[in-house]
Each structure stands twice: as structure tokens, then as C-alpha cells.
Design an enzyme around this catalytic site. Structure first.
Site, PDB file in Angstrom:
ATOM      1  N   ASP A   9       0.728  -1.143   0.004  1.00  0.00           N
ATOM      2  CA  ASP A   9       0.010   0.051  -0.104  1.00  0.00           C
ATOM      3  C   ASP A   9       0.937   1.305   0.095  1.00  0.00           C
ATOM      4  OD1 ASP A   9       0.778  -0.493   2.793  1.00  0.00           O
ATOM      5  OD2 ASP A   9      -0.821   0.525   3.474  1.00  0.00           O
ATOM      6  N   HIS A 241       9.509  -1.491   9.212  1.00  0.00           N
ATOM      7  CA  HIS A 241       8.295  -2.424   9.271  1.00  0.00           C
ATOM      8  C   HIS A 241       8.070  -3.412   8.000  1.00  0.00           C
ATOM      9  CE1 HIS A 241       6.376  -0.234  12.399  1.00  0.00           C
ATOM     10  NE2 HIS A 241       6.439   0.667  11.704  1.00  0.00           N
TER      11      HIS A 241
HETATM   12  C1  BDR Z   1       2.317  -0.699   8.618  1.00  0.00           C
HETATM   13  O1  BDR Z   1       1.414   0.540   8.540  1.00  0.00           O
HETATM   14  C2  BDR Z   1       2.016   1.262   7.326  1.00  0.00           C
HETATM   15  O2  BDR Z   1       1.964   2.543   7.567  1.00  0.00           O
HETATM   16  C3  BDR Z   1       3.439   0.961   6.898  1.00  0.00           C
HETATM   17  O3  BDR Z   1       3.274   0.918   5.582  1.00  0.00           O
HETATM   18  C4  BDR Z   1       3.382  -0.566   7.540  1.00  0.00           C
HETATM   19  O4  BDR Z   1       2.800  -1.459   6.583  1.00  0.00           O
HETATM   20  C5  BDR Z   1       3.075  -0.530   9.947  1.00  0.00           C
HETATM   21  O5  BDR Z   1       2.257  -0.455  11.028  1.00  0.00           O
HETATM   22 CA    CA Z   2       2.511  -0.704   4.310  1.00  0.00          CA
END
Ligand code: BDR
Ligand code: CA
Length: 304
Positions: A9, A241
């Protein structure tokens, strides 16, 4: 080479995960699939194409879900985290390339059927595309080799509120559908990703390379680090992440896992919470520890 589909995303850490995957010869990238989440699905698709162009790579991109699994309206985007454009306000022009016409869940179904027991799906956004794919074609569930998911906060607090992590709260019903489906899932949640921090000083090393691509990643990552420093004063970097999910797909020895049953709360103030327990038949591999330094070194050796 491990054949993978990377579901994004895009988002700054999604972009870093893409670059890490693109530069990792261990992975055979079959395609990117996009979902709403940090931004709308149209923006996530545009950003994915833009990152590929900046990286000088041609991999097909398939647009997916524009709303949640149960067609509930998603509450806002994460522009305070990722910028107005989702890429730290670095995007100057729209990409020249275009997404494929096939719907992302259909692409997932087709690929898994073409290569049974071979494909790993790495999902680093809301789980809507994967939930739609297994709802449309449940026969693919035993044919997917593995699903590595960035999401959840099993033993630690959430990052959207005290309970929920962003990818889970964006579509809790999709997450619950995926976790209870029988798919072989490894969950890379905040339990481990909040320990993998990229310090700002590394960006100067990227910039010193004097390459346009490295500057692009440094500029967008600086925006992300500034958000982290304002939200978590003194943290000393941004959490990697989505890159950690790619890292785990490349080398699972970066993490230690505990096998649990994970339920996702779908209603009320705890919606999006991932609750791990030993009831029933535990089968989700939840990452509980990470060798953060070894992972960071590996990530930095590939990403730009
Ligand atoms: C997740 O949330 C999104 O903002 C980041 O891309 C990551 O996938 C972290 O909580
Ligand atoms: Ca993400």
C-alpha cells in the site's frame, strides 16, 4: 530463487521494502499487487509504478482493493506518516508506465494455480487482496507455499491506538479471514518491527553515493524519520516494518517465532487488535524476537 508476490500500500516503508526485494537475488518477483491503506489504491498503484521507474526495474503491477473486505469505508489515510503523496512529498511527476488490467486478487489466484506449493505472498498492507483471493478461490489455500505478513501487535501495544497496528485496523475482517483460513502464515508485527530502526545518519551515506535513486529514497525516508521522531521522541530512527517482512522471506533466521492461534478483534474500541493464544489448533508463526543488527546490515547492503 523464491517466487514471490509483494502486496503493498505504497507508503514510504513499502517503497523501501520494494527496493530491498528488487535488489535481492534470492527472490523472483512475479508482480506487485496494490491495496488501499496508507493512501488510496489509485495512489498506492501510482507510487508503486513510480518507485519501480526510479529503481529502473520493470515488474508488473496489479491494482487491487479500493475498500475493505466487507465494503466498510476506510477511515482516512496515513498522510501524516507518509506525506500527502504517500512518498514523503517527493513525487514530482506521475509515472509513465501503467498497471496491468487484471485485478490483484485474480493475479494472485492465477499465479498460485500456475505454480502450486511454490509461491510466497508477502503482504505489507491491509489484507484485503489476499482475503478476496481466498474467498473467490478457496482451493488455492493449500497451494500457497507461505504468507509473510507485516501486521499486528501481539505482545506489544498498537501504533494507531493502544490495541491496533495500522494494517490490521485498516481491515480487521480481512485479517481475521486470512488468519482463520488455514494459510501458512508468518506474522511480522510491531513485536519485532519496532526493534528494527533505521537511523538518520544512514541517509547521508545513501546521499554520498551521488545517485538519483539513492537521493530519492533518502529524501522520502527523511520525511518518515521526522514523523517517527515527533511521534516517539528520542527513538533515533524509523521502524523498518515492511522491509523486515521481506527480510524474513529471504532469511527466516533473522527472527524467532512462537506458534499461536491469532484472532483479530473486528468490533468496538479494540478493533484491529491481534490476540494470540494457545486455544484450538495454533498455527500462526508469530515473530517474537529479531536479530535487529544483522537484519539492518543485510537490508542496508541491498536497499539502495
Ligand atoms: C504498517 O502500516 C503502514 O503505515 C506501514 O506501511 C506498515 O505496513 C506499520 O504499522
Ligand atoms: Ca505498508
Amino acid at each position: 530463487m523464491k517466487p514471490i508476490i509483494l502486496d503493498v500500500d505504497t507508503g514510504i516503508d513499502d517503497a523501501l521494502a520494494m527496493s530491498y526485494a528488487l535488489n535481492s537475488p534470492e527472490l523472483e518477483l512475479l508482480g506487485f499487487t496494490t491495496c488501499f491503506g496508507n493512501v488510496s489504491v489509485a495512489e498506492a498503484t501510482r507510487n508503486t509504478l513510480a518507485v519501480l521507474e526510479k529503481a529502473g526495474k520493470r515488474i508488473p503491477v496489479y491494482a487491487g482493493a479500493d475498500q475493505t473486505f466487507t465494503r466498510r469505508k476506510k477511515k482516512g489515510w496515513a498522510k501524516h506518516v507518509h506525506g500527502e503523496d504517500g512518498l514523503g512529498n517527493t513525487l514530482k511527476n506521475d509515472p509513465i508506465t501503467q498497471a496491468e488490467s487484471q485485478f490483484a486478487p485474480e493475479f494472485m489466484i492465477e499465479q498460485v494455480k500456475n505454480r502450486p506449493h511454490e509461491i510466497t505472498i508477502i503482504a505489507v498492507g491491509p489484507l484485503t487482496n489476499l482475503a478476496l483471493a481466498i474467498k473467490r478461490a478457496p482451493e488455492i489455500i493449500p497451494l500457497v507455499k507461505e504468507v509473510v505478513i507485516m501486521g499486528g501487535a501481539v505482545k506489544v501495544p498498537g501504533n494507531v491506538n493502544a490495541y491496533a497496528e495500522a494494517n490490521m485496523i485498516a481491515d480487521p475482517e480481512a485479517a481475521e479471514y486470512v488468519f482463520s483460513s488455514g494459510l501458512k502464515v508468518t506474522l511480522v508485527g510491531l513485536d519485532v518491527t519496532m526493534q528494527t530502526l533505521l537511523p538518520k545518519a544512514k541517509l547521508n551515506e545513501w546521499r554520498a553515493a551521488g545517485k538519483e535513486t539513492a537521493d530519492f529514497f533518502a529524501d522520502m525516508t527523511e520525511f518518515y524519520i521526522e514523523y517517527y521522531e515527533s511521534f516517539y521522541p528520542g527513538i533515533g530512527g524509523c521502524a523498518l516494518h515492511d522491509p523486515l517482512a521481506v527480510g524474513v522471506a529471504i532469511d527466516s533466521s533473522f527472527v524467532t517465532t512462537e506458534t499461536m492461534n491469532v484472532k483479530v478483534v473486528t468490533e468496538g474500541e479494540e478493533a484491529g487488535r491481534t490476540v494470540g493464544n494457545q486455544e484450538g489448533e495454533p498455527r500462526i508463526r508469530v515473530c517474537t524476537e529479531v536479530e535487529a543488527e544483522r537484519f539492518l546490515d543485510h537490508f542496508l547492503s541491498k536497499v539502495v
